[in-house]
Design a protein around this motif. Structure first.
Motif, PDB file in Angstrom:
ATOM      1  N   ASP A 351       0.819  -1.213   0.000  1.00 42.48           N
ATOM      2  CA  ASP A 351       0.000   0.000   0.000  1.00 42.48           C
ATOM      3  C   ASP A 351       0.852   1.262   0.000  1.00 42.48           C
ATOM      4  N   HIS A 352       2.051   1.177   0.587  1.00 44.51           N
ATOM      5  CA  HIS A 352       2.937   2.337   0.676  1.00 44.51           C
ATOM      6  C   HIS A 352       3.969   2.390  -0.451  1.00 44.51           C
ATOM      7  N   TYR A 353       3.930   1.387  -1.331  1.00 47.37           N
ATOM      8  CA  TYR A 353       4.944   1.301  -2.378  1.00 47.37           C
ATOM      9  C   TYR A 353       4.485   2.052  -3.624  1.00 47.37           C
ATOM     10  N   ALA A 354       5.400   2.746  -4.294  1.00 47.28           N
ATOM     11  CA  ALA A 354       5.045   3.614  -5.429  1.00 47.28           C
ATOM     12  C   ALA A 354       4.976   2.874  -6.761  1.00 47.28           C
ATOM     13  N   PHE A 355       5.500   1.653  -6.836  1.00 43.63           N
ATOM     14  CA  PHE A 355       5.500   0.857  -8.071  1.00 43.63           C
ATOM     15  C   PHE A 355       6.015   1.648  -9.275  1.00 43.63           C
ATOM     16  N   PRO A 356       7.278   2.058  -9.250  1.00 45.01           N
ATOM     17  CA  PRO A 356       7.820   2.776 -10.415  1.00 45.01           C
ATOM     18  C   PRO A 356       7.793   1.933 -11.687  1.00 45.01           C
ATOM     19  N   GLY A 357       7.809   0.603 -11.539  1.00 50.17           N
ATOM     20  CA  GLY A 357       7.741  -0.276 -12.713  1.00 50.17           C
ATOM     21  C   GLY A 357       6.338  -0.746 -13.033  1.00 50.17           C
ATOM     22  N   ASN A 358       5.339  -0.242 -12.273  1.00 47.84           N
ATOM     23  CA  ASN A 358       3.923  -0.493 -12.538  1.00 47.84           C
ATOM     24  C   ASN A 358       3.553  -1.981 -12.480  1.00 47.84           C
ATOM     25  N   VAL A 359       2.616  -2.418 -13.337  1.00 48.61           N
ATOM     26  CA  VAL A 359       2.087  -3.781 -13.246  1.00 48.61           C
ATOM     27  C   VAL A 359       3.187  -4.810 -13.482  1.00 48.61           C
ATOM     28  N   ARG A 360       4.090  -4.512 -14.404  1.00 45.29           N
ATOM     29  CA  ARG A 360       5.185  -5.447 -14.679  1.00 45.29           C
ATOM     30  C   ARG A 360       6.037  -5.659 -13.433  1.00 45.29           C
ATOM     31  N   GLU A 361       6.292  -4.595 -12.680  1.00 39.55           N
ATOM     32  CA  GLU A 361       7.082  -4.726 -11.460  1.00 39.55           C
ATOM     33  C   GLU A 361       6.322  -5.524 -10.415  1.00 39.55           C
ATOM     34  N   LEU A 362       5.013  -5.265 -10.266  1.00 37.62           N
ATOM     35  CA  LEU A 362       4.214  -6.026  -9.305  1.00 37.62           C
ATOM     36  C   LEU A 362       4.264  -7.512  -9.632  1.00 37.62           C
ATOM     37  N   GLU A 363       4.159  -7.849 -10.904  1.00 40.71           N
ATOM     38  CA  GLU A 363       4.213  -9.261 -11.284  1.00 40.71           C
ATOM     39  C   GLU A 363       5.568  -9.863 -10.920  1.00 40.71           C
ATOM     40  N   ASN A 364       6.653  -9.135 -11.166  1.00 38.83           N
ATOM     41  CA  ASN A 364       7.985  -9.645 -10.815  1.00 38.83           C
ATOM     42  C   ASN A 364       8.127  -9.829  -9.308  1.00 38.83           C
ATOM     43  N   ILE A 365       7.582  -8.873  -8.538  1.00 36.00           N
ATOM     44  CA  ILE A 365       7.642  -8.965  -7.066  1.00 36.00           C
ATOM     45  C   ILE A 365       6.923 -10.216  -6.588  1.00 36.00           C
ATOM     46  N   ILE A 366       5.729 -10.462  -7.135  1.00 35.98           N
ATOM     47  CA  ILE A 366       4.935 -11.608  -6.687  1.00 35.98           C
ATOM     48  C   ILE A 366       5.560 -12.917  -7.151  1.00 35.98           C
ATOM     49  N   GLU A 367       6.099 -12.953  -8.357  1.00 32.53           N
ATOM     50  CA  GLU A 367       6.765 -14.179  -8.814  1.00 32.53           C
ATOM     51  C   GLU A 367       7.917 -14.542  -7.881  1.00 32.53           C
ATOM     52  N   ARG A 368       8.743 -13.547  -7.562  1.00 32.81           N
ATOM     53  CA  ARG A 368       9.878 -13.795  -6.671  1.00 32.81           C
ATOM     54  C   ARG A 368       9.403 -14.217  -5.284  1.00 32.81           C
ATOM     55  N   ALA A 369       8.359 -13.550  -4.776  1.00 31.82           N
ATOM     56  CA  ALA A 369       7.859 -13.838  -3.438  1.00 31.82           C
ATOM     57  C   ALA A 369       7.281 -15.247  -3.356  1.00 31.82           C
ATOM     58  N   VAL A 370       6.541 -15.663  -4.373  1.00 31.02           N
ATOM     59  CA  VAL A 370       5.965 -17.009  -4.377  1.00 31.02           C
ATOM     60  C   VAL A 370       7.070 -18.056  -4.365  1.00 31.02           C
ATOM     61  N   VAL A 371       8.119 -17.822  -5.139  1.00 33.95           N
ATOM     62  CA  VAL A 371       9.229 -18.779  -5.201  1.00 33.95           C
ATOM     63  C   VAL A 371       9.933 -18.893  -3.854  1.00 33.95           C
ATOM     64  N   LEU A 372      10.132 -17.763  -3.166  1.00 32.37           N
ATOM     65  CA  LEU A 372      10.948 -17.753  -1.949  1.00 32.37           C
ATOM     66  C   LEU A 372      10.164 -17.985  -0.673  1.00 32.37           C
ATOM     67  N   ALA A 373       8.832 -17.852  -0.712  1.00 32.63           N
ATOM     68  CA  ALA A 373       8.029 -17.961   0.508  1.00 32.63           C
ATOM     69  C   ALA A 373       8.083 -19.375   1.083  1.00 32.63           C
ATOM     70  N   ASP A 374       8.150 -19.457   2.418  1.00 34.22           N
ATOM     71  CA  ASP A 374       8.155 -20.748   3.105  1.00 34.22           C
ATOM     72  C   ASP A 374       6.777 -21.121   3.645  1.00 34.22           C
ATOM     73  N   GLY A 375       6.002 -20.110   4.041  1.00 31.06           N
ATOM     74  CA  GLY A 375       4.704 -20.368   4.638  1.00 31.06           C
ATOM     75  C   GLY A 375       3.567 -20.301   3.649  1.00 31.06           C
ATOM     76  N   PRO A 376       2.333 -20.423   4.150  1.00 37.88           N
ATOM     77  CA  PRO A 376       1.159 -20.409   3.258  1.00 37.88           C
ATOM     78  C   PRO A 376       0.773 -19.017   2.776  1.00 37.88           C
ATOM     79  N   TYR A 377       1.344 -17.979   3.401  1.00 36.74           N
ATOM     80  CA  TYR A 377       1.040 -16.602   3.009  1.00 36.74           C
ATOM     81  C   TYR A 377       2.334 -15.855   2.671  1.00 36.74           C
ATOM     82  N   LEU A 378       2.251 -14.937   1.728  1.00 33.85           N
ATOM     83  CA  LEU A 378       3.389 -14.082   1.417  1.00 33.85           C
ATOM     84  C   LEU A 378       3.557 -13.078   2.542  1.00 33.85           C
TER      85      LEU A 378
END
Length: 475
Positions: A351-378
């Protein structure tokens, strides 16, 4: 098998007949239509003869004219998804493949026909790849619920049924190409090709040849006639991506094409009539470019018949939840994960992030987070955000609202080199030791990753192949 797999065609271009046939058999059993075996040595001809092909895979790194074959294929068929599977990898080849947006760059010795077939099925399913030739009904989705975006899509639908030229403006990563494909998919031209070309990727002389084509002998190296993108898009749509980067001299030639409805091949004797709908995109404000003298005013008026401006993601935050769900589901499937959602603390950081890379950046963030997450939630630490104004990670709030220390072990006094080693091993283990994928997620080159792994092997005797080898962070 879902319909999207059975409707896709995959070309396997590989000299190893045993591997090729085994792979074709596995893909056929999975419901994927395969062209293999008697594929001609001229792979360009093979693609042209299979307009329904959506993925070309195999030994695409062999040299053609001083460059890897996949570079030539990317120029010739910009909409075609390419998957190089190489026997002898090179750092330069891998970097070029990633830069051009290849599906991946895989080392054959790390794969069996069964494992590669499973990967291809996931690629076809998750990406819903359109045909290279643009044939067949094509309906591109545009994910949004923000009122301003809904109004924009309504305008796009109205514009789609006409042949009017559309100019799409917006910051990088907002989805300009997706909107262009949406318009083509809603138009009466959807059964004809959508041909895209990035005007910023080529020098003026080469861009002219790519757009308008050339005759044999038109210049040094023109050993055969080349059909340009405008002719290839006949009956359909041409997408001129980043039109504001086009050279002024070439702009005047483009203006004539729009006015006359015909193209002159370089070295040609007569014009070639075309029927093409033009969609142009830019991440610049074209009016400012006109005022600065870097863009022709008359061309601007010709392109700006229906102007559409996509707002940046930070101005349509109601779309973030919808996009989050979409990307989590997509990368759960791709990585065989079961992430249920995102924790309140992680959501507040977004909510506080400015997303300078817009939707493409959000997708990259979520892809990386899903790969690295250990628990059921990011969680917040999975997002790796370091933007000014984003809440710090001094406290971890779980998905149930309770607080604890961060999930990532960070003992006081941890050395940076130990943390780096830990993250490299963790990433590799979460992507099944796919070094190309891991390097992309970590934001480093494949060469750097290989050097790091060699250093760890020599200094610590560690390799990423087993859970026991993962380094433990100690203060």
């Amino acid at each position: 098998m879902a319909n999207e797999e059975s409707q896709s065609t995959v070309i396997i271009w590989d000299a190893d007949s045993r591997f090729r046939d085994a792979l074709a058999h596995c893909l056929g059993d999975a419901g994927v239509r395969v062209v293999a075996g008697e594929v001609p040595m001229d792979v360009v001809t093979a693609v042209r003869e299979e307009p329904s092909v959506s993925l070309l895979m195999g030994e695409l790194d062999c040299p053609r004219g001083g460059e890897p074959l996949f570079v030539l294929l990317h120029r010739e068929f910009p909409a075609l998804s390419l998957l190089p599977v190489v026997a002898v990898p090179s750092v330069e080849g891998a970097v070029t493949a990633i830069r051009l947006g290849m599906v991946d760059y895989l080392l054959k010795e790390n794969l069996t026909a069964t494992s590669l077939a499973a990967l291809v099925v996931r690629i076809v399913r998750d990406r819903q790849l359109p045909p290279a030739g643009g044939t067949g009904t094509f309906r591109q989705a545009f994910i949004c619920q923000d009122p301003a975006m809904v109004r924009l899509l309504n305008l796009a639908r109205k514009a789609a049924v006409s042949d009017a030229t559309v100019l799409i403006q917006g910051e990088s990563g907002t989805g300009k190409e997706v909107l262009a494909r949406f318009i083509h998919g809603q138009s009466n031209r959807t059964d004809h090709p959508l041909v895209a070309i990035n005007c910023a990727a080529l020098p003026p002389s080469l861009l002219e040849s790519e757009l308008f084509g050339h005759e044999k002998g038109a210049f040094t190296g023109a050993i055969a006639r080349k059909i340009g993108k405008f002719e290839l898009a006949h009956g359909g749509t041409i997408l001129l991506d980043e039109i504001s980067e086009m050279d002024l001299g070439l702009q005047s030639k483009l203006l004539r094409v729009i006015q006359e409805g015909e193209v002159d091949r370089v070295g040609g004797r007569y014009p070639v009539p075309i029927d093409v709908r033009i969609i142009a995109t830019t991440n610049r404000v074209i009016k400012e470019e006109v005022e600065a003298g870097t863009f022709r005013q008359d061309l601007y008026y010709r392109l700006n018949v229906i102007p559409l401006t996509i707002p940046p993601l930070r101005e349509r935050r109601t779309d973030i939840n919808l996009l989050l769900d979409t990307f989590i589901e997509r990368y759960n499937r791709k990585n065989r994960k079961k992430i249920k959602g995102i924790s309140p603390a992680a959501r507040r950081r977004l909510d506080h992030y400015a997303f300078p890379g817009n939707v493409r950046e959000l997708e990259n963030i979520i892809e990386r987070a899903v790969v690295l997450a250990d628990g059921p939630y990011l969680e917040g630490e999975d997002l790796f955000l370091d933007e000014v104004g984003v809440p710090p990670l001094d406290v971890h709030e779980g998905s149930d609202g309770t607080h604890s220390s961060p999930a990532l072990p960070l003992p006081v006094g941890t050395k940076l080199e130990d943390l780096e080693r830990f993250m490299i091993f963790k990433t590799l283990q979460n992507v099944d030791n796919n070094r190309t994928h891991a390097a992309r997620l970590l934001g480093i080159s494949i060469r750097t990753l290989r050097n790091k792994l060699r250093e760890y092997r020599e200094q610590y005797g560690e390799t990423p192949e087993s859970e026991e080898s993962q380094p433990v962070l100690q203060p």
